[in-house]
Scaffold this motif. Structure first.
Motif, PDB file in Angstrom:
ATOM      1  N   PHE A   1      11.122   6.236 -12.104  1.00 13.20           N
ATOM      2  CA  PHE A   1       9.905   5.372 -12.521  1.00 13.20           C
ATOM      3  C   PHE A   1       9.352   5.066 -11.207  1.00 13.20           C
ATOM      4  O   PHE A   1       9.728   4.593 -10.380  1.00 13.20           O
ATOM      5  N   MET A   2       7.931   5.181 -11.382  1.00 19.47           N
ATOM      6  CA  MET A   2       6.932   5.286 -10.069  1.00 19.47           C
ATOM      7  C   MET A   2       6.021   4.062 -10.353  1.00 19.47           C
ATOM      8  O   MET A   2       5.571   3.569 -11.151  1.00 19.47           O
ATOM      9  N   PHE A   3       5.964   3.463  -8.857  1.00 15.72           N
ATOM     10  CA  PHE A   3       5.162   2.238  -8.727  1.00 15.72           C
ATOM     11  C   PHE A   3       4.055   2.344  -7.538  1.00 15.72           C
ATOM     12  O   PHE A   3       4.777   3.020  -6.573  1.00 15.72           O
ATOM     13  N   ARG A   4       3.232   1.509  -7.377  1.00 15.00           N
ATOM     14  CA  ARG A   4       2.421   1.254  -6.283  1.00 15.00           C
ATOM     15  C   ARG A   4       2.401  -0.152  -5.967  1.00 15.00           C
ATOM     16  O   ARG A   4       1.994  -1.034  -6.710  1.00 15.00           O
ATOM     17  N   ALA A   5       2.608  -0.280  -4.609  1.00 19.55           N
ATOM     18  CA  ALA A   5       2.742  -1.781  -4.085  1.00 19.55           C
ATOM     19  C   ALA A   5       1.319  -2.084  -3.550  1.00 19.55           C
ATOM     20  O   ALA A   5       0.875  -1.505  -2.896  1.00 19.55           O
ATOM     21  N   LEU A   6       0.614  -3.177  -4.345  1.00 19.88           N
ATOM     22  CA  LEU A   6      -0.747  -3.373  -4.095  1.00 19.88           C
ATOM     23  C   LEU A   6      -0.981  -4.657  -3.061  1.00 19.88           C
ATOM     24  O   LEU A   6      -1.880  -4.423  -2.444  1.00 19.88           O
ATOM     25  N   LYS A   7      -0.055  -5.562  -3.125  1.00 21.56           N
ATOM     26  CA  LYS A   7      -0.272  -6.480  -2.282  1.00 21.56           C
ATOM     27  C   LYS A   7       0.997  -7.255  -2.032  1.00 21.56           C
ATOM     28  O   LYS A   7       1.997  -7.077  -2.508  1.00 21.56           O
TER      29      LYS A   7
ATOM     30  N   ASP B   1       0.707  -1.252   0.059  1.00 23.96           N
ATOM     31  CA  ASP B   1      -0.149   0.029   0.086  1.00 23.96           C
ATOM     32  C   ASP B   1       0.712   1.296  -0.026  1.00 23.96           C
ATOM     33  O   ASP B   1       0.271   2.433   0.316  1.00 23.96           O
ATOM     34  N   HIS B   2       2.238   1.299  -0.307  1.00 20.99           N
ATOM     35  CA  HIS B   2       3.045   2.178  -0.547  1.00 20.99           C
ATOM     36  C   HIS B   2       3.384   2.635  -1.882  1.00 20.99           C
ATOM     37  O   HIS B   2       3.413   1.416  -2.596  1.00 20.99           O
ATOM     38  N   ASP B   3       3.838   3.748  -2.034  1.00 24.79           N
ATOM     39  CA  ASP B   3       4.575   3.994  -3.626  1.00 24.79           C
ATOM     40  C   ASP B   3       5.897   4.267  -3.284  1.00 24.79           C
ATOM     41  O   ASP B   3       6.386   4.435  -2.123  1.00 24.79           O
TER      42      ASP B   3
END
Length: 278
Positions: A113-119, A71-73
């Motif tokens: 390069f940006m990402f979101r941690a979903l699970k 749940d973090h970027d």
């Protein structure tokens, strides 16, 4: 008078009116009735952890094993320099639905390069050179909690200019070549390289101690630690003759001293310096 629109307000000590929203590791200020951000430049580090342009955890390109919180970027940053100035996403690591790519930004020459941690789970992100064949593969572990450390900053090294001027003669050129010196001369030879793809360097074959001697200790460094830099190796010439020294650049090997992945084996390099004492 026209009816004024009501706004919920979070009051600070100065009486400001803004709603604070958590964005990954960062805090971004918003007007409740507007989609526009009230701020922003690149935020300052939070508890000494670098952050990217949107307040996310920022991870250096040298990172080989990357751990992030669910749940973090987070972002992977690459700084321009040498023959690796431009990189792009070849595989965003979205196949397992552990991550979601959020786009990219270039701020002051650094590409994020940006990402979101979903699970929780594992993912594999691959960056590649736009005009080359080099790649950088990131094994990303998304966890509920993190123990230990990850590489969130570029490696730093300091160089003493006084050391170079007073004790040794700097030679032109690169470590991969031939130098000619005289007996008794102390000299410096630079290993010149672009650092941001994550090379680690190690002397694997020292010169013949009768002809020349490689002084012990870490090399002194100049340049940009995250881009073009020079590691200066110090030698003392002794007797006339010819000798060689080999320097191995292990590509994205992390704490390993030899390449293990196909990527690392493909792009690791060996430089050979020939020293001629006349």
């Amino acid at each position: 008078m026209p009816k004024q629109r009501k706004r919920r307000v979070l009051w600070g000590l100065a009486g400001g009116a803004a709603v604070l929203a958590l964005s990954g590791a960062g805090i971004v200020a918003y007007d409740e009735f507007s989609d526009d951000e009230v701020c922003c430049a690149i935020p300052k580090p939070l508890h000494n952890v670098p952050r990217g342009p949107d307040g996310e955890i920022d991870i250096a390109s040298q990172s080989v094993e990357t751990s992030v919180l669910v749940d973090h970027d987070f972002s992977l940053h690459v700084r321009p320099g040498g023959d690796a100035a431009d990189w792009e996403v070849a595989d965003p690591g979205e196949s397992g639905k552990v991550l979601r790519a959020k786009g990219e930004k270039t701020v002051k020459g650094t590409r994020y390069f940006m990402f979101r941690a979903l699970k929780t789970g594992s993912a594999r992100v691959v960056l590649k050179e736009t005009d080359g064949d080099r790649t950088m593969t990131y094994a990303v572990e998304v966890k509920d909690s993190i123990q230990g450390s990850v590489v969130t900053s570029d490696p730093r090294a300091e160089f003493s200019e006084a050391y170079g001027r007073e004790k040794s003669r700097k030679l032109d050129g690169d470590f991969d070549g031939t130098v000619s010196v005289r007996p008794g001369e102390r000299f410096l030879v630079a290993n010149r390289y672009s650092n941001q793809p994550g090379y680690t360097w190690k002397v694997t074959e020292e010169p013949d101690g009768k002809v020349a001697w490689l002084e012990p200790g870490a090399p002194h460094t100049t340049g940009d630690p995250a881009a073009e830099r020079q590691d200066w190796y110090s030698f003392i010439a002794r007797e006339k003759g010819t000798t060689t020294v080999k320097l191995f650049g292990c590509y994205r090997c992390g704490y390993d001293d030899r390449p293990t992945s196909p990527e690392s084996k493909k792009f690791s390099v060996t430089k050979t310096l020939t020293v001629v004492v006349r």
